[in-house]
Structures are given as structure tokens and as C-alpha cells.
Design a protein around this motif. Structure first.
Motif, PDB file in Angstrom:
ATOM      1  N   PRO A 168      69.369  87.532  90.787  1.00 41.90           N
ATOM      2  CA  PRO A 168      68.545  86.356  91.114  1.00 41.90           C
ATOM      3  C   PRO A 168      67.143  86.719  91.582  1.00 41.90           C
ATOM      4  O   PRO A 168      66.180  85.999  91.287  1.00 41.90           O
ATOM      5  N   VAL A 169      67.005  87.822  92.303  1.00 42.80           N
ATOM      6  CA  VAL A 169      65.680  88.242  92.766  1.00 42.80           C
ATOM      7  C   VAL A 169      64.828  88.700  91.592  1.00 42.80           C
ATOM      8  O   VAL A 169      63.646  88.352  91.493  1.00 42.80           O
ATOM      9  N   ARG A 170      65.420  89.438  90.671  1.00 49.06           N
ATOM     10  CA  ARG A 170      64.675  89.831  89.468  1.00 49.06           C
ATOM     11  C   ARG A 170      64.200  88.591  88.718  1.00 49.06           C
ATOM     12  O   ARG A 170      63.070  88.539  88.220  1.00 49.06           O
ATOM     13  N   ALA A 171      65.068  87.591  88.622  1.00 49.96           N
ATOM     14  CA  ALA A 171      64.700  86.368  87.898  1.00 49.96           C
ATOM     15  C   ALA A 171      63.557  85.639  88.594  1.00 49.96           C
ATOM     16  O   ALA A 171      62.656  85.107  87.922  1.00 49.96           O
ATOM     17  N   VAL A 189      56.304  87.848  80.319  1.00 47.24           N
ATOM     18  CA  VAL A 189      57.682  88.208  80.656  1.00 47.24           C
ATOM     19  C   VAL A 189      58.605  87.027  80.407  1.00 47.24           C
ATOM     20  O   VAL A 189      58.386  85.924  80.927  1.00 47.24           O
ATOM     21  N   VAL A 190      59.638  87.247  79.611  1.00 44.78           N
ATOM     22  CA  VAL A 190      60.701  86.264  79.397  1.00 44.78           C
ATOM     23  C   VAL A 190      62.028  86.998  79.555  1.00 44.78           C
ATOM     24  O   VAL A 190      62.313  87.940  78.798  1.00 44.78           O
ATOM     25  N   LEU A 191      62.827  86.582  80.551  1.00 43.55           N
ATOM     26  CA  LEU A 191      64.122  87.227  80.767  1.00 43.55           C
ATOM     27  C   LEU A 191      65.201  86.603  79.895  1.00 43.55           C
ATOM     28  O   LEU A 191      65.157  85.412  79.577  1.00 43.55           O
ATOM     29  N   ASP A 192      66.168  87.414  79.544  1.00 48.02           N
ATOM     30  CA  ASP A 192      67.408  86.936  78.942  1.00 48.02           C
ATOM     31  C   ASP A 192      68.395  86.743  80.089  1.00 48.02           C
ATOM     32  O   ASP A 192      68.785  87.715  80.746  1.00 48.02           O
ATOM     33  N   GLU A 193      68.820  85.515  80.346  1.00 42.85           N
ATOM     34  CA  GLU A 193      69.640  85.229  81.526  1.00 42.85           C
ATOM     35  C   GLU A 193      70.955  86.004  81.503  1.00 42.85           C
ATOM     36  O   GLU A 193      71.393  86.516  82.542  1.00 42.85           O
ATOM     37  N   ALA A 194      71.593  86.090  80.353  1.00 44.63           N
ATOM     38  CA  ALA A 194      72.879  86.785  80.266  1.00 44.63           C
ATOM     39  C   ALA A 194      72.707  88.282  80.518  1.00 44.63           C
ATOM     40  O   ALA A 194      73.497  88.901  81.237  1.00 44.63           O
ATOM     41  N   ALA A 229      64.180  89.053  77.124  1.00 46.18           N
ATOM     42  CA  ALA A 229      64.611  88.438  75.875  1.00 46.18           C
ATOM     43  C   ALA A 229      63.973  89.154  74.689  1.00 46.18           C
ATOM     44  O   ALA A 229      62.936  89.826  74.823  1.00 46.18           O
ATOM     45  N   ASP A 230      64.578  89.009  73.538  1.00 47.71           N
ATOM     46  CA  ASP A 230      64.060  89.676  72.342  1.00 47.71           C
ATOM     47  C   ASP A 230      62.628  89.249  72.025  1.00 47.71           C
ATOM     48  O   ASP A 230      61.847  90.037  71.498  1.00 47.71           O
ATOM     49  N   GLY A 231      62.275  88.013  72.374  1.00 48.10           N
ATOM     50  CA  GLY A 231      60.931  87.529  72.083  1.00 48.10           C
ATOM     51  C   GLY A 231      59.927  87.759  73.187  1.00 48.10           C
ATOM     52  O   GLY A 231      58.767  87.329  73.075  1.00 48.10           O
ATOM     53  N   SER A 232      60.333  88.458  74.236  1.00 46.86           N
ATOM     54  CA  SER A 232      59.425  88.708  75.358  1.00 46.86           C
ATOM     55  C   SER A 232      58.310  89.665  74.942  1.00 46.86           C
ATOM     56  O   SER A 232      58.577  90.706  74.334  1.00 46.86           O
ATOM     57  N   ARG A 233      57.072  89.317  75.255  1.00 43.39           N
ATOM     58  CA  ARG A 233      55.964  90.224  74.920  1.00 43.39           C
ATOM     59  C   ARG A 233      56.079  91.529  75.683  1.00 43.39           C
ATOM     60  O   ARG A 233      55.740  92.593  75.159  1.00 43.39           O
ATOM     61  N   LEU A 234      56.546  91.457  76.922  1.00 48.57           N
ATOM     62  CA  LEU A 234      56.729  92.663  77.740  1.00 48.57           C
ATOM     63  C   LEU A 234      58.206  92.986  77.870  1.00 48.57           C
ATOM     64  O   LEU A 234      58.994  92.119  78.257  1.00 48.57           O
ATOM     65  N   VAL A 261      61.372  94.409  79.820  1.00 47.62           N
ATOM     66  CA  VAL A 261      61.729  94.586  81.226  1.00 47.62           C
ATOM     67  C   VAL A 261      63.061  95.318  81.281  1.00 47.62           C
ATOM     68  O   VAL A 261      64.057  94.868  80.693  1.00 47.62           O
ATOM     69  N   HIS A 262      63.083  96.457  82.001  1.00 47.61           N
ATOM     70  CA  HIS A 262      64.266  97.312  82.056  1.00 47.61           C
ATOM     71  C   HIS A 262      64.799  97.418  83.476  1.00 47.61           C
ATOM     72  O   HIS A 262      64.057  97.235  84.451  1.00 47.61           O
ATOM     73  N   VAL A 263      66.085  97.730  83.577  1.00 52.02           N
ATOM     74  CA  VAL A 263      66.715  98.086  84.847  1.00 52.02           C
ATOM     75  C   VAL A 263      67.239  99.509  84.692  1.00 52.02           C
ATOM     76  O   VAL A 263      68.092  99.771  83.833  1.00 52.02           O
ATOM     77  N   ILE A 264      66.710 100.436  85.494  1.00 49.24           N
ATOM     78  CA  ILE A 264      67.106 101.844  85.398  1.00 49.24           C
ATOM     79  C   ILE A 264      67.544 102.316  86.780  1.00 49.24           C
ATOM     80  O   ILE A 264      66.726 102.346  87.706  1.00 49.24           O
TER      81      ILE A 264
END
Length: 399
Positions: A336-339, A350-355, A366-371, A373-376
Motif C-alpha cells: 500500500p505504501v508503494r502504491a 509511473v503506472v502500477l499493476d495492482e496485482a 504495468a506493461d504500459g507504464s513509461r517508467l 518500477v522494480h522491487v529488489i
């Protein structure tokens, strides 16, 4: 180099994290076990440890007096560590928050190095004394055992001079009053992982957000730090669990004039501000997310807002942005904080994929996000272990 064991210690104010690695003759590292003693100074200190496969090795409570301070906590876990290791390690690596202007690479820790690092304690009073306590104790008891100090400030030595400056007289800058940056071991690890997990942005302009109880964000170009939200001390930049982050210096002057002494102000800024101060409830993001109290929502909104603002500033410092990485406890686990942060960065593309975000997927955009975003997941202790091998080989201590 024949097979060796490396113990990594990451001693904080309320916990000691540890990991044991087996190092091959070629320098490859395998983690044998990891653990932590948490709750130092609390009513319920607890030792937890897991083997390399994640199976529980130990889950033991201690009496409060057995882990009242970091040195007592060391003694409390020392016996277990020696037994689990089957003997003393061949070398020990330590995470040290502040290396100042002089220590921009890992070094063998001796009495002279320890004295120089102790002089930096006022710049990181919440961390530095605790980082150094195990080094001091082991130097006294086992002076022949190689210890390597690895610095959170070192990764930021690549920042250009302009990024290091405050708008203060040159004489003060020459005395070391400058921006240093922190969480460098975490950023160094992420920079090393990017070519493998996100090769399309590894050499580009990337913001890495290390979000935990302490928080900062780093602007990287081609895997090198060019700017950081943290500066002279670990108080600056993003709001944190109990630290305010960016704060008008006039507030401190006002408190001084109002009769508050330096020690009281230091305690306020390091222990009573941040998410705890805003919410009046907790510094723990998990508790704030679960709470319906208005203060909890205020704290989370403030955190997301200031983090997104920092992303904009770091993108400006790099002249653009090619990707974002979240890491550390909150960054890796608090979807939720990332969102909330991502929603405030929509203007950056930035467009997140909720799932994906809910599942903590390696890529949450999301696949259509210009940027992208990763979680490492970060691994500061693993980074320290690598540095131990490098330093001891360089110094001729391990053939």
C-alpha cells in the motif's frame, strides 16, 4: 585462499543482525545461517536464527538484563554463535554507518581506525556507537582476528562536489560539514543486481528508494551515486520511523531559544519525530496501515507525499529518469505504501499493476507504464561479506 568463514555483524541501537558465510578458495560466498537479536534494551529481547534454507535454528528469549545494551547483547549471542559456527570465524565484517571524508572504501579495523570512527559518532549518534561496540570488544579480546569496517557513506563518494555542498562558508565545508549520504551498502548491492534483474535500466538514470525504519533515496547514473536525500547526518531527507527528515533549521534555533538543550533536541529528532511523531501511535508502518486512527493516515500520507517530492528532485538532478527501485523492509513489503508513492508519481509516467504490487513481484509497474518500477530485496550483510574477501586479499591476509 582455502575455505574460510566470515561472520558479518550489523549492530544497531535495538538489534544485532548477523550472518555467517562460507568462502571458497575462489571467493564464492555461501550463507550458512543468519539471524538477529532484537529488542535490545526492551522487556523481551529475543534471538532468532535460520539456516541457509530458511529453517529455524533458534528462537530464544533472554532476560532484559542479559541484553540491556549492545555489549551485553553481544555476550548473550556470543556463546550461541561460537557453537553454531563450530569455532571462531576466520574474519568478521561490520556495517559502519559513517566513514566521514577519509574512509571512502572498506578498511581493516585497528585501534587507530576505531578512534577515527569514534570521533564521527556525533554525526550519527543513533548508529555509530552501536556499530563500533562489537569492533572495540573483539579488538580487546581477539586482536589477531581480522575485522573489516564497511561504510554506508562510501558508495556516495562518487557524488560530484556540487552535490556535496551546503551553502555555507568554505571554512566550514573544509571542516567536514558537507553532504555524505547513507545506506550505501544497500545501494551498492542494488547497483550490482540491476544488470541481472533490470538490464534495460542498469546503465541509465535510476532512483533507488531504501525505505525501512531509516529511509533515503539515491539517484544513480550507470550504477554510481550522484545525489542522495540524506546529507550531513542520518536525519535529513525523507521522513522516517522516528526521525523527521527534511526540517527547517529555524525549527532547531527556535527550540534552542525556547530553552531546549542540545541533548533534548537530539533525543526529539532521533526518537520522537517521523511517523511516530505524526501519528502519535507508532513508528511501525505495519501498525499504521492497520490503524483506523486519523493520525496513522496523516503519517502515511505525509511519508508518501515527501517521498514522491524527493523522487522529483532526484530526477531533476539526473536530468531525467529511466526507472525506480524499491528496497528495504518497507520498500520490499508494504505494497500500500508503494502504491501511495506511485500514485503521486503519475506525472513521471509511473503506472502500477495492482496485482503485481500486491504480490510483491520483481516488477510492479504495468506493461504500459513509461517508467519501469522494480522491487529488489537488499542484502547489506552479503555486501559486507564480499568486501571482507576483497580487503583481506588486497592486504595479503588471505592467499
Amino acid at each position: 585462499m582455502t575455505g574460510r568463514t566470515i561472520l558479518v555483524l550489523n549492530a544497531g541501537s535495538s538489534s544485532i543482525k548477523f550472518q555467517l558465510y562460507d568462502a571458497t578458495a575462489e571467493g564464492r560466498l555461501t550463507r550458512r545461517f543468519k539471524g538477529r537479536l532484537e529488542g535490545i534494551g526492551s522487556a523481551r529481547p529475543r534471538l532468532l536464527a535460520w539456516d541457509g534454507a530458511g529453517a529455524v535454528l533458534e528462537d530464544r528469549g533472554f532476560r532484559p538484563e542479559e541484553a540491556d545494551e549492545v555489549e551485553e547483547a553481544q555476550a548473550a549471542i556470543g556463546g550461541w554463535l561460537v557453537g553454531a559456527m563450530g569455532g571462531p570465524p576466520d574474519a568478521i565484517g561490520h556495517r559502519v554507518v559513517h566513514g566521514g571524508a577519509d574512509y571512502t572504501a572498506p578498511v581493516l579495523a585497528d585501534a587507530a581506525v576505531l578512534a577515527a570512527l569514534e570521533a564521527l559518532s556525533p554525526l550519527a549518534p543513533l548508529h555509530q556507537p552501536h556499530n563500533l561496540a562489537p569492533i572495540r570488544s573483539i579488538l580487546r579480546r581477539r586482536p589477531e582476528l581480522p575485522q573489516v569496517a564497511c561504510f554506508d557513506t562510501a558508495f556516495h563518494a562518487t557524488m560530484p562536489d556540487l552535490a556535496r555542498r551546503f551553502a555555507i562558508p568554505e571554512a566550514l565545508h573544509a571542516r567536514g560539514i558537507r553532504r555524505y549520504g547513507f545506506h550505501g551498502l544497500s545501494y551498492e548491492y542494488i547497483a550490482g543486481r540491476l544488470p541481472e534483474v533490470a538490464p534495460e535500466i542498469a546503465r541509465g538514470r535510476v532512483i533507488v528508494a531504501h525505505l525501512g525504519s531509516g529511509c533515503s533515496a539515491c539517484a544513480m547514473v550507470d550504477g554510481r551515486s550522484v545525489q542522495s536525500t540524506m546529507g550531513f547526518s542520518a536525519l535529513d531527507g525523507l521522513p522516517m520511523g522516528t526521525r523527521p527528515g527534511q526540517l527547517d533549521a529555524g525549527v532547531v534555533l527556535h527550540l534552542c531559544r525556547d530553552g531546549m538543550g542540545a541533548a533534548a533536541i537530539e533525543h526529539l529528532l532521533y526518537h520522537r519525530c517521523g511517523l511516530l511523531g505524526l501519528s502519535g501511535i507508532s513508528a511501525d508502518v505495519r501498525e499504521l496501515l492497520a490503524s483506523p486512527a486519523p493520525g496513522a493516515r496523516l503519517a502515511l500520507d505525509y511519508f508518501a507525499d515527501r517521498t514522491a517530492q524527493a523522487f522529483g528532485a532526484l530526477a531533476a538532478a539526473m536530468g531525467g529518469l529511466d526507472g525506480i527501485v524499491f528496497t528495504a523492509g518497507v520498500g520490499e513489503n508494504a505494497a500500500p505504501v508503494r502504491a501511495m508513492i506511485a500514485a503521486r508519481c503519475a506525472w513521471l509516467g509511473v503506472v502500477l499493476d495492482e496485482a503485481r504490487n500486491a504480490a510483491h513481484a520483481p516488477r510492479i509497474s504495468a506493461d504500459g507504464s513509461r517508467l519501469p518500477v522494480h522491487v529488489i530485496p537488499t542484502d547489506e550483510e552479503g555486501m559486507v561479506a564480499r568486501h571482507v574477501v576483497e580487503v583481506l586479499r588486497r592486504e595479503g591476509r588471505w592467499a
